[in-house]
Design a protein around this motif. Structure first.
Motif, PDB file in Angstrom:
ATOM      1  N   PRO A 246       0.841  -1.124   0.104  1.00 31.09           N
ATOM      2  CA  PRO A 246       0.076   0.152   0.067  1.00 31.09           C
ATOM      3  C   PRO A 246       0.892   1.344   0.045  1.00 31.09           C
ATOM      4  N   LYS A 247       2.187   1.353   0.428  1.00 32.40           N
ATOM      5  CA  LYS A 247       2.955   2.186   0.662  1.00 32.40           C
ATOM      6  C   LYS A 247       4.271   1.784   0.520  1.00 32.40           C
ATOM      7  N   TYR A 248       5.384   2.726   0.297  1.00 30.21           N
ATOM      8  CA  TYR A 248       6.918   2.305   0.273  1.00 30.21           C
ATOM      9  C   TYR A 248       7.063   1.664   1.466  1.00 30.21           C
ATOM     10  N   THR A 249       7.237   0.234   1.306  1.00 27.77           N
ATOM     11  CA  THR A 249       7.739  -0.681   2.617  1.00 27.77           C
ATOM     12  C   THR A 249       8.932  -1.369   2.533  1.00 27.77           C
ATOM     13  N   VAL A 250       9.751  -1.025   3.587  1.00 32.16           N
ATOM     14  CA  VAL A 250      11.172  -1.773   3.626  1.00 32.16           C
ATOM     15  C   VAL A 250      10.764  -3.032   4.311  1.00 32.16           C
TER      16      VAL A 250
ATOM     17  N   ILE B 238       0.769   5.648 -11.322  1.00 32.14           N
ATOM     18  CA  ILE B 238       0.340   4.723 -12.154  1.00 32.14           C
ATOM     19  C   ILE B 238       0.635   4.639 -13.764  1.00 32.14           C
ATOM     20  N   SER B 239       1.358   5.872 -14.183  1.00 30.08           N
ATOM     21  CA  SER B 239       2.024   5.870 -15.517  1.00 30.08           C
ATOM     22  C   SER B 239       3.037   4.630 -15.596  1.00 30.08           C
ATOM     23  N   ALA B 240       3.422   4.367 -14.333  1.00 30.33           N
ATOM     24  CA  ALA B 240       4.578   3.156 -14.458  1.00 30.33           C
ATOM     25  C   ALA B 240       3.819   1.855 -14.863  1.00 30.33           C
ATOM     26  N   ALA B 241       2.473   1.736 -14.998  1.00 29.60           N
ATOM     27  CA  ALA B 241       1.856   0.532 -15.359  1.00 29.60           C
ATOM     28  C   ALA B 241       1.082   0.809 -16.734  1.00 29.60           C
ATOM     29  N   ALA B 242       1.532   1.937 -17.246  1.00 27.59           N
ATOM     30  CA  ALA B 242       0.837   2.285 -18.610  1.00 27.59           C
ATOM     31  C   ALA B 242       0.725   1.004 -19.657  1.00 27.59           C
ATOM     32  N   LEU B 243       1.671  -0.023 -19.827  1.00 23.85           N
ATOM     33  CA  LEU B 243       1.512  -1.152 -20.449  1.00 23.85           C
ATOM     34  C   LEU B 243       0.495  -2.092 -20.071  1.00 23.85           C
TER      35      LEU B 243
ATOM     36  N   ALA C  18      -7.496   2.289 -10.931  1.00 26.73           N
ATOM     37  CA  ALA C  18      -6.614   3.169  -9.937  1.00 26.73           C
ATOM     38  C   ALA C  18      -6.747   4.345  -9.650  1.00 26.73           C
ATOM     39  N   SER C  19      -7.566   5.087 -10.456  1.00 30.44           N
ATOM     40  CA  SER C  19      -7.994   6.525 -10.589  1.00 30.44           C
ATOM     41  C   SER C  19      -8.355   6.998  -9.238  1.00 30.44           C
ATOM     42  N   GLY C  20      -7.868   7.874  -8.723  1.00 26.11           N
ATOM     43  CA  GLY C  20      -8.436   8.102  -7.178  1.00 26.11           C
ATOM     44  C   GLY C  20      -7.509   7.816  -6.144  1.00 26.11           C
ATOM     45  N   ILE C  21      -6.580   6.667  -6.351  1.00 22.86           N
ATOM     46  CA  ILE C  21      -5.852   6.297  -5.155  1.00 22.86           C
ATOM     47  C   ILE C  21      -4.606   7.192  -5.305  1.00 22.86           C
ATOM     48  N   PRO C  22      -4.437   7.771  -3.903  1.00 25.39           N
ATOM     49  CA  PRO C  22      -3.138   8.473  -3.905  1.00 25.39           C
ATOM     50  C   PRO C  22      -1.730   7.934  -4.185  1.00 25.39           C
ATOM     51  N   ALA C  23      -1.609   6.931  -4.170  1.00 26.89           N
ATOM     52  CA  ALA C  23      -0.259   6.175  -4.629  1.00 26.89           C
ATOM     53  C   ALA C  23      -0.280   6.004  -6.096  1.00 26.89           C
ATOM     54  N   ALA C  24      -1.300   6.095  -6.765  1.00 25.38           N
ATOM     55  CA  ALA C  24      -1.357   6.264  -8.132  1.00 25.38           C
ATOM     56  C   ALA C  24      -0.874   7.230  -8.905  1.00 25.38           C
TER      57      ALA C  24
END
Length: 405
Positions: free
Chosen positions: A44-48, A65-70, A78-84
């Protein structure tokens, strides 16, 4: 968040299965027989999860989410999710966010890193729109506080997300994609079609003048491509998909093209290809263990050693686990010898993006692209750091300093 993540996983898995089914018969069979690509949805967030003697410092990466463009459908789901949301982020090794840049609405950012310009340390990134697996925008140079001091294009053409590398003499190596008319009959396609020409440019940052422009369409036959159809979300055929440009020890260009599974050495003066590594017409005989496909981020790690991120998967075809490979090139005998092959303990398969960056102490920071992990390994292969991200990141970079406001 858990409910949304499950929906995203279902969307990504369905899209991936659909993508595999689109390809020609042999590609579909190969993909089904090999490990499936890792899901592009992480924590859900950057997790070490691992921090056992990692190198002190910071990690620069771009979220969103642009990282998942393919993966068709993931952006909408994912629209509306802060992490996206797309952002440039700096974290310390504990995972604490220490600096962030959010682009204007409707813009994506990527390839965020530190570089040196005129002897001073700077921040650089690409910013624009992501379309069908590439970008249309501009490259930015900012000071240590994030104030933009230069904005660069490719001689009047938009730059692409994949590469923005500054050289010590004030030049920039940038990628761009140009939609052109094409005759695809050589590969069984229509005589009249649209395709992307992959272009590498060398630009003088101060004057914005293009010093050299190299066109893949002018130097690489369409028959060298491994791609049988269009990229999801794109209306044009992408036979090359340039994704990195670096300098070799002689100052010539090292160009990686995902869709030919080949690394090219290009004379910076004439544009002639001096050698090829991998693909259908390798100049080098590939020794035992030298097997890579759909690679990213090819750079020289020494006078005769190339380091690259071996995706080993395109989403349509998977040949094995993703890894970082160090390959020694013997130019006299034309032999390529595997020095080291670094996989992830979780057997990750990244079907897009990814990089490997050296750390001065000899360790290597690896961004696993669409498999949303960032890891650090010692030269012996021990993983001393591992973090999970909500979504993949194009590249991840180590640094000893963080920006200040």
């Amino acid at each position: 968040m858990a409910r949304i993540s499950r929906r995203l996983r279902r969307t990504a898995t369905a899209a991936m299965a659909l993508s595999i089914g689109i390809g020609a018969g042999p590609l579909a069979v190969t993909a089904m027989a090999a490990p499936l690509p890792s899901l592009p949805i992480g924590a859900p967030k950057y997790t070490v999860d691992v921090n056992a003697g990692a190198t002190p410092g910071y990690i620069y990466y771009s979220s969103g989410i642009s990282a998942a463009a393919l993966v068709p459908g993931v952006g909408k789901a994912a629209s509306g999710i802060p992490a996206a949301k797309s952002a440039n982020i700096v974290v310390d090794k504990s995972g604490r966010e220490v600096w962030r840049y959010d682009p204007p609405a409707g813009q994506d950012v990527s390839n965020f890193r530190t570089q040196t310009y005129h002897g001073k340390r700077v921040l650089t990134w690409w910013q624009g729109e992501t379309v069908g697996g590439h970008g249309s925008g501009a490259d930015y140079i900012a000071d240590e506080h994030g104030h933009v001091i230069e904005k660069l294009d490719a001689g009047g053409a938009p730059t692409d997300v994949h590469e923005f590398r500054l050289t010590p003499d004030g030049r920039a190596l940038v990628t761009s994609y140009h939609e052109v008319d094409a005759d695809l009959t050589a590969i069984g396609g229509p005589k009249t079609a649209k395709m992307y020409d992959a272009v590498a440019s060398v630009v003088d940052v101060a004057t914005k003048r293009v010093l050299m422009r190299w066109s893949a369409a002018q130097h690489v036959p369409l028959t060298d491509s491994t791609v049988t159809g269009k990229t999801p979300g794109s209306d044009a055929y992408d036979p090359y998909h340039i994704n990195s440009i670096a300098l070799d020890p002689d100052g010539d260009l090292v160009i990686s093209m995902r869709d030919t599974s080949t690394v090219y050495d290009v004379d910076v003066r004439s544009g002639a290809i001096t050698w090829r590594l991998g693909g259908k017409h390798s100049t080098f005989t590939l020794g035992r263990g030298v097997q890579f496909a759909f690679q990213h981020d090819a750079e020289f790690a020494g006078p005769n050693t190339i380091r690259l991120f071996n995706n080993n998967s395109s989403g349509f075809e998977t040949d094995g686990l993703s890894s970082v490979q160090w390959i020694h090139l013997n130019h006299a005998t034309h032999q390529a010898t595997l020095v080291r092959n670094q996989t992830h303990p979780d057997n990750l398969v990244a079907f897009a993006m990814g990089d490997a960056q050296p750390i001065p102490n000899g360790n290597t920071l690896v961004g696993w692209g669409m498999a949303p992990h960032i890891s650090e390994f010692t030269p012996s292969g021990k993983m001393v750091y591992d973090a999970r991200l909500p979504f993949g990141t194009y590249r991840a970079y180590p640094a000893t300093w963080a920006p200040t406001r």
